[in-house]
Design a protein around this motif. Structure first.
Motif, PDB file in Angstrom:
ATOM      1  N   THR A 189       0.807  -1.224   0.000  1.00 30.17           N
ATOM      2  CA  THR A 189       0.000   0.000   0.000  1.00 30.17           C
ATOM      3  C   THR A 189       0.837   1.268   0.000  1.00 30.17           C
ATOM      4  OG1 THR A 189      -0.138  -0.123   2.412  1.00 30.17           O
ATOM      5  CG2 THR A 189      -1.926  -1.133   1.161  1.00 30.17           C
ATOM      6  N   GLN A 190       2.064   1.188   0.533  1.00 23.99           N
ATOM      7  CA  GLN A 190       2.891   2.394   0.629  1.00 23.99           C
ATOM      8  C   GLN A 190       3.646   2.699  -0.659  1.00 23.99           C
ATOM      9  OE1 GLN A 190       3.835  -0.516   1.567  1.00 23.99           O
ATOM     10  NE2 GLN A 190       5.996  -0.792   1.130  1.00 23.99           N
ATOM     11  N   LEU A 191       3.687   1.764  -1.602  1.00 28.49           N
ATOM     12  CA  LEU A 191       4.460   1.917  -2.833  1.00 28.49           C
ATOM     13  C   LEU A 191       3.846   2.984  -3.738  1.00 28.49           C
ATOM     14  CD1 LEU A 191       7.003   0.357  -3.746  1.00 28.49           C
ATOM     15  CD2 LEU A 191       5.523  -0.965  -5.253  1.00 28.49           C
ATOM     16  N   LYS A 192       4.724   3.833  -4.313  1.00 25.44           N
ATOM     17  CA  LYS A 192       4.253   4.880  -5.219  1.00 25.44           C
ATOM     18  C   LYS A 192       4.511   4.543  -6.684  1.00 25.44           C
ATOM     19  CE  LYS A 192       4.541   8.815  -2.057  1.00 25.44           C
ATOM     20  NZ  LYS A 192       5.095  10.177  -1.836  1.00 25.44           N
ATOM     21  N   GLU A 214      -1.027   4.011  -2.120  1.00 27.01           N
ATOM     22  CA  GLU A 214      -0.325   5.221  -2.532  1.00 27.01           C
ATOM     23  C   GLU A 214       0.170   5.130  -3.974  1.00 27.01           C
ATOM     24  OE1 GLU A 214       0.005   7.972  -0.729  1.00 27.01           O
ATOM     25  OE2 GLU A 214      -1.145   7.065   0.913  1.00 27.01           O
ATOM     26  N   LEU A 215      -0.104   4.033  -4.639  1.00 25.68           N
ATOM     27  CA  LEU A 215       0.423   3.769  -5.977  1.00 25.68           C
ATOM     28  C   LEU A 215       0.030   4.878  -6.953  1.00 25.68           C
ATOM     29  CD1 LEU A 215       2.034   1.574  -7.515  1.00 25.68           C
ATOM     30  CD2 LEU A 215      -0.169   0.615  -8.209  1.00 25.68           C
ATOM     31  N   GLU A 216       1.060   5.447  -7.632  1.00 24.22           N
ATOM     32  CA  GLU A 216       0.848   6.519  -8.611  1.00 24.22           C
ATOM     33  C   GLU A 216       1.192   6.077 -10.032  1.00 24.22           C
ATOM     34  OE1 GLU A 216       3.198   9.772  -7.287  1.00 24.22           O
ATOM     35  OE2 GLU A 216       1.974  10.166  -5.503  1.00 24.22           O
ATOM     36  N   VAL A 217       2.233   5.234 -10.173  1.00 17.79           N
ATOM     37  CA  VAL A 217       2.679   4.785 -11.495  1.00 17.79           C
ATOM     38  C   VAL A 217       2.799   3.271 -11.478  1.00 17.79           C
ATOM     39  CG1 VAL A 217       4.486   4.900 -13.244  1.00 17.79           C
ATOM     40  CG2 VAL A 217       3.958   6.931 -11.879  1.00 17.79           C
ATOM     41  N   LEU A 218       2.139   2.618 -12.429  1.00 20.73           N
ATOM     42  CA  LEU A 218       2.220   1.167 -12.576  1.00 20.73           C
ATOM     43  C   LEU A 218       2.580   0.846 -14.017  1.00 20.73           C
ATOM     44  CD1 LEU A 218       1.863  -1.749 -11.645  1.00 20.73           C
ATOM     45  CD2 LEU A 218      -0.600  -1.524 -12.047  1.00 20.73           C
ATOM     46  N   ASP A 219       3.750   0.219 -14.205  1.00 21.70           N
ATOM     47  CA  ASP A 219       4.234  -0.121 -15.543  1.00 21.70           C
ATOM     48  C   ASP A 219       4.208  -1.629 -15.716  1.00 21.70           C
ATOM     49  OD1 ASP A 219       5.428  -0.361 -17.988  1.00 21.70           O
ATOM     50  OD2 ASP A 219       7.150   0.902 -17.534  1.00 21.70           O
ATOM     51  N   LEU A 220       3.251  -2.101 -16.512  1.00 20.33           N
ATOM     52  CA  LEU A 220       3.111  -3.526 -16.834  1.00 20.33           C
ATOM     53  C   LEU A 220       3.362  -3.771 -18.319  1.00 20.33           C
ATOM     54  CD1 LEU A 220      -0.084  -4.250 -14.726  1.00 20.33           C
ATOM     55  CD2 LEU A 220       2.090  -5.413 -14.424  1.00 20.33           C
ATOM     56  N   PRO A 232      -5.944  -1.979  -7.457  1.00 22.55           N
ATOM     57  CA  PRO A 232      -6.489  -1.662  -6.130  1.00 22.55           C
ATOM     58  C   PRO A 232      -7.767  -0.841  -6.244  1.00 22.55           C
ATOM     59  CG  PRO A 232      -4.115  -1.249  -6.209  1.00 22.55           C
ATOM     60  CD  PRO A 232      -4.541  -1.542  -7.612  1.00 22.55           C
ATOM     61  N   ARG A 233      -8.691  -1.094  -5.349  1.00 19.18           N
ATOM     62  CA  ARG A 233      -9.970  -0.382  -5.413  1.00 19.18           C
ATOM     63  C   ARG A 233      -9.799   1.111  -5.167  1.00 19.18           C
ATOM     64  NH1 ARG A 233     -14.112  -4.513  -2.190  1.00 19.18           N
ATOM     65  NH2 ARG A 233     -13.989  -6.220  -3.714  1.00 19.18           N
ATOM     66  N   GLN A 234      -8.917   1.456  -4.238  1.00 14.15           N
ATOM     67  CA  GLN A 234      -8.653   2.851  -3.937  1.00 14.15           C
ATOM     68  C   GLN A 234      -7.157   3.113  -4.082  1.00 14.15           C
ATOM     69  OE1 GLN A 234     -11.031   5.046  -3.343  1.00 14.15           O
ATOM     70  NE2 GLN A 234     -12.670   3.503  -3.304  1.00 14.15           N
ATOM     71  N   SER A 235      -6.798   4.028  -4.969  1.00 14.72           N
ATOM     72  CA  SER A 235      -5.385   4.338  -5.171  1.00 14.72           C
ATOM     73  C   SER A 235      -5.258   5.755  -5.705  1.00 14.72           C
ATOM     74  CB  SER A 235      -4.739   3.349  -6.146  1.00 14.72           C
ATOM     75  OG  SER A 235      -5.208   3.571  -7.462  1.00 14.72           O
ATOM     76  N   LYS A 236      -4.010   6.199  -5.832  1.00 18.11           N
ATOM     77  CA  LYS A 236      -3.699   7.514  -6.394  1.00 18.11           C
ATOM     78  C   LYS A 236      -3.102   7.372  -7.790  1.00 18.11           C
ATOM     79  CE  LYS A 236      -2.791   9.457  -1.802  1.00 18.11           C
ATOM     80  NZ  LYS A 236      -1.810  10.158  -0.930  1.00 18.11           N
ATOM     81  N   LEU A 237      -3.444   6.293  -8.456  1.00 16.56           N
ATOM     82  CA  LEU A 237      -2.846   5.959  -9.746  1.00 16.56           C
ATOM     83  C   LEU A 237      -3.103   7.063 -10.776  1.00 16.56           C
ATOM     84  CD1 LEU A 237      -1.315   3.513 -10.993  1.00 16.56           C
ATOM     85  CD2 LEU A 237      -3.521   2.756 -11.894  1.00 16.56           C
ATOM     86  N   HIS A 238      -2.010   7.575 -11.370  1.00 16.66           N
ATOM     87  CA  HIS A 238      -2.173   8.572 -12.437  1.00 16.66           C
ATOM     88  C   HIS A 238      -1.543   8.114 -13.755  1.00 16.66           C
ATOM     89  CE1 HIS A 238       2.023   9.871 -12.156  1.00 16.66           C
ATOM     90  NE2 HIS A 238       1.887  10.097 -10.869  1.00 16.66           N
ATOM     91  N   SER A 239      -0.705   7.051 -13.737  1.00 19.48           N
ATOM     92  CA  SER A 239      -0.105   6.547 -14.975  1.00 19.48           C
ATOM     93  C   SER A 239      -0.173   5.027 -14.990  1.00 19.48           C
ATOM     94  CB  SER A 239       1.353   7.004 -15.099  1.00 19.48           C
ATOM     95  OG  SER A 239       1.446   8.410 -15.167  1.00 19.48           O
ATOM     96  N   LEU A 240      -0.880   4.473 -15.974  1.00 23.76           N
ATOM     97  CA  LEU A 240      -1.014   3.030 -16.118  1.00 23.76           C
ATOM     98  C   LEU A 240      -0.511   2.639 -17.500  1.00 23.76           C
ATOM     99  CD1 LEU A 240      -1.975   0.274 -15.139  1.00 23.76           C
ATOM    100  CD2 LEU A 240      -4.285   0.870 -15.899  1.00 23.76           C
ATOM    101  N   LEU A 241       0.608   1.894 -17.535  1.00 22.21           N
ATOM    102  CA  LEU A 241       1.276   1.547 -18.783  1.00 22.21           C
ATOM    103  C   LEU A 241       1.091   0.063 -19.060  1.00 22.21           C
ATOM    104  CD1 LEU A 241       4.575   3.532 -18.077  1.00 22.21           C
ATOM    105  CD2 LEU A 241       2.494   4.345 -19.184  1.00 22.21           C
ATOM    106  N   LEU A 242       0.337  -0.260 -20.123  1.00 20.45           N
ATOM    107  CA  LEU A 242      -0.004  -1.644 -20.463  1.00 20.45           C
ATOM    108  C   LEU A 242       0.416  -1.990 -21.888  1.00 20.45           C
ATOM    109  CD1 LEU A 242      -3.610  -1.578 -18.964  1.00 20.45           C
ATOM    110  CD2 LEU A 242      -1.570  -2.519 -17.889  1.00 20.45           C
TER     111      LEU A 242
END
Length: 653
Positions: A189-192, A214-220, A232-242
């Protein structure tokens, strides 16, 4: 002020002892140091930053850092620390203030790593990239309670078992370029920032919880994902790379079959209680809160449709990339609140239709890429409310621009794309669209600065009046491979033009209208030019040019005076000058280094031509002179009498 000693690349085999004693930063990269002895750093007690990357270091003796208690940054990348790792670990344990450690490229295994990191509780940033790590568990990063950033890329990791559970402050995690098959029960949860790109991941499932991530950037990107990730149901995600996966949605199949009603039943046995749960197998409802998402990259996948309401959950979206998929239609509806969208990329799909529902708007759209599809027409509503659009790419669609004159046999005009009146439009790309002329002022009301008409064989076949609406604004024009002849287009009116691409045409001479245009870049490759004008270096064009492409033309080796004069123009650069060739006596030679025999032959050829002209002209001149003499002699008496009768008078003696 921090003092630095840079001894990089000096072929040093040991740490020099004659440097200034108060240095705080010592750079010893790219040397041949093998051993760091216990007395190596004693002369430098104030050292805070030490870099020993790209040496042959295989041993750091215990006690080496006893006099360097203030060391904060230590780089040991690209060495041989796997050989004596236990002794090196003992040396590292004497660094209570170490915050940044780089152990990349040392052939370390997970067992070696756990020993090296055992007594480094102050670490905030750790890189162990390019090692031989295969499996991680909870024993590897024990006691690294202050760690904020961890780089594990380019290892051989295929399994992670609760390795990060004790890293409560970890914010940035990079596991790219490994062999992870899946990510299940993701609960950091603490990962950004999480980068797990370039693995072989087929599933990404976040832990089902209402806790705020706290996740903001996820690169998959660059994996083998089969389904849209369960986020995650609740996050701060602003960049999702798929990007570059194998994802699609499965509720509807391309053959029209619907799987919306397909369900499965799970039998859950808990002690003495038994429950049966029915689940919709292909439920496409996204239960994650994506209200903060700004960048979504789903390019290079297998999507052929988007579920209804999919984009409605992303009201903050500014960049949407769906290029290189299998989309046949793309629908914008009033329910998709894309008011913030500035960049929409739908290129390299199979789009035959773009649907815009009533009330659908893209008020913030600036870049719209629809290239390489099968579009013939765009709904007029697409540009109705796009008040900020600057760039449209329609390349490689079979379309024409409005207005097009209707054929006599047709009641209505053929389908076309109307861009007239879009005042903010500055860049338009129409390469390979099969344009049939540009009649009827199709660019009227625009402010185009960049226009690409390349690969349209018939684009210039009509009235060249289309340039009139662009004379004040156009700066970059590409007419590559448009069957251009020298006299088709008058460039003299384009006084703002800075870059012009005329490559791939059949020009046999440089258009005369170009001589007065102050271009900065000109491309004349792949034409039929035997030479350029001899005075080209003295024209306003040459004085303003900074870049000129000339290769792949049939130049004559004996008429290269223009090339020599261009080489003397100071600011002019010819990037393909080494490729410049010319023809002489059925041979192709480099124009930069003509053999002396060819130069001599060319001079003789010029002299012979002059002699030939003289020989041809001399008989003609003699013939005329003889004829004049004969005529004069034959008419001499008559001429004298005529003069005497008109001018003569008797005089008394």
């Amino acid at each position: 002020v921090q003092s630095t000693a840079d001894c990089t690349g000096r072929w040093l085999s040991s740490v020099p002892g004659n440097l200034q004693g108060d240095i705080e930063e010592l750079l010893l990269n790219d040397n041949t140091i093998r051993v760091l002895g216990h007395a190596s750093l004693l002369p430098y007690p104030q050292l805070k930053h030490l870099s020993l990357s790209k040496n042959r270091l295989n041993l750091i003796e215990p006690g080496t850092f006893l006099g360097s208690q203030g060391l904060h940054v230590l780089s040991l990348a690209d060495n041989l620390l796997f050989t004596n790792y236990s002794q090196t670990a003992a040396a590292l344990s004497a660094l209570p203030a170490l915050r940044i450690l780089d152990l990349s490229g040392n052939c370390l295994t997970e067992d070696m790593l756990s020993v090296l990191l055992l007594n480094l509780p102050s670490l905030e940033s750790l890189s162990v990239a390019r090692n031989a790590i295969m499996r991680l568990d909870s024993s590897v990063f024990t006691n690294l309670t202050q760690l904020l950033e961890l780089n594990l890329e380019k290892n051989y990791i295929f399994e992670i078992d609760q390795a990060f559970e004790g890293l409560q402050k970890l914010q940035r995690l990079n596991i790219a370029y490994n062999y992870m098959p899946c990510v299940v029960d993701f609960g950091l949860t603490q990962l950004k920032v999480l980068n797990v790109s370039h693995n072989i991941i087929e599933w990404f499932l976040a832990f089902e919880s209402d806790d705020l991530f706290e996740l903001e950037v996820l690169d998959l990107s660059h994996n083998r994902l089969l389904f849209f990730p369960v986020l995650p149901r609740q996050s701060k995600l602003h960049s999702l790379l798929l990007k570059d996966n194998e994802m699609t949605f499965y509720q509807r199949l391309p053959n029209g079959t619907s799987l919306a009603d397909v369900t499965v039943q799970f039998l859950i046995i808990d002690g003495n209680s038994t429950n049966i749960t029915t689940v919709n197998l292909w439920d496409e409802v996204c239960y994650s809160n994506l209200s903060s998402l700004r960048l979504l990259d789903m390019s290079q996948n297998q999507f052929w449709y988007l579920p209804e309401g999919f984009l409605a959950k992303m009201p903050s979206l500014t960049h949407l990339k769906l290029n290189q998929n299998c989309l046949e239609t793309f629908q914008l509806s009033e329910e998709d609140p894309l008011a913030m969208l500035t960049d929409l990329d739908l290129s390299q799909n199979q789009l035959v239709e773009l649907q815009v529902g009533a009330g659908a708007t893209l008020p913030s759209l600036q870049l719209f890429n629809l290239s390489t599809n099968r579009l013939q027409v765009l709904p007029a509503e697409v540009f109705t409310y796009t008040r900020k659009i600057t760039t449209v790419d329609l390349s490689r669609n079979r379309l024409d621009l409005c207005p097009q004159p209707a054929l006599a046999s047709e009641v209505e005009s053929p389908p076309c794309v109307d861009i007239r009146g879009i005042e903010t439009l500055s860049r338009l790309y129409l390469a390979g669209c099969g344009l049939q002329g540009l009649d009827g002022q199709p660019f009227r009301g625009t402010s185009l600065t960049h226009l690409d008409l390349s690969d349209n064989q018939q684009a210039l076949s009509g009235d060249p009046g289309w340039l009139q609406d662009l004379t004040a604004t156009l700066r970059v024009l590409s007419l590559r491979n448009t069957s251009l002849s020298s006299a088709v287009v008058d460039f003299s009116t384009l006084q703002s033009l800075a870059a012009l691409d005329l490559s791939g045409n059949s020009l046999s001479a440089l258009p005369a209208s170009l001589s007065a245009v102050k271009l900065r870049s000109l491309d004349l490759r792949d034409n039929c030019l035997p030479a350029l004008p001899t005075d080209v270096a003295r024209t306003p064009l040459a004085r303003s040019l900074q870049e000129l492409y000339l290769s792949r033309n049939p130049y004559n080796c004996c008429t290269l005076g223009w090339w020599e004069s261009l080489q003397r123009v100071e600011q002019l650069r010819v990037p393909d000058g080494r490729e410049l060739t010319c023809s002489y006596d059925s041979r192709t030679l480099s124009a930069r280094a003509l053999p002396e025999t060819v130069l001599r032959a060319c001079r003789w050829k010029v002299a012979n031509m002059a002699l030939l002209y003289l020989v041809l002209a001399l008989p003609t001149c003699l013939t005329l002179l003889v004829a004049f003499a004969v005529v004069f002699l034959m008419l001499k008496q008559k001429l004298l009498k005529m003069l005497k009768s008109r001018c003569g008078a008797s005089s008394p003696y």
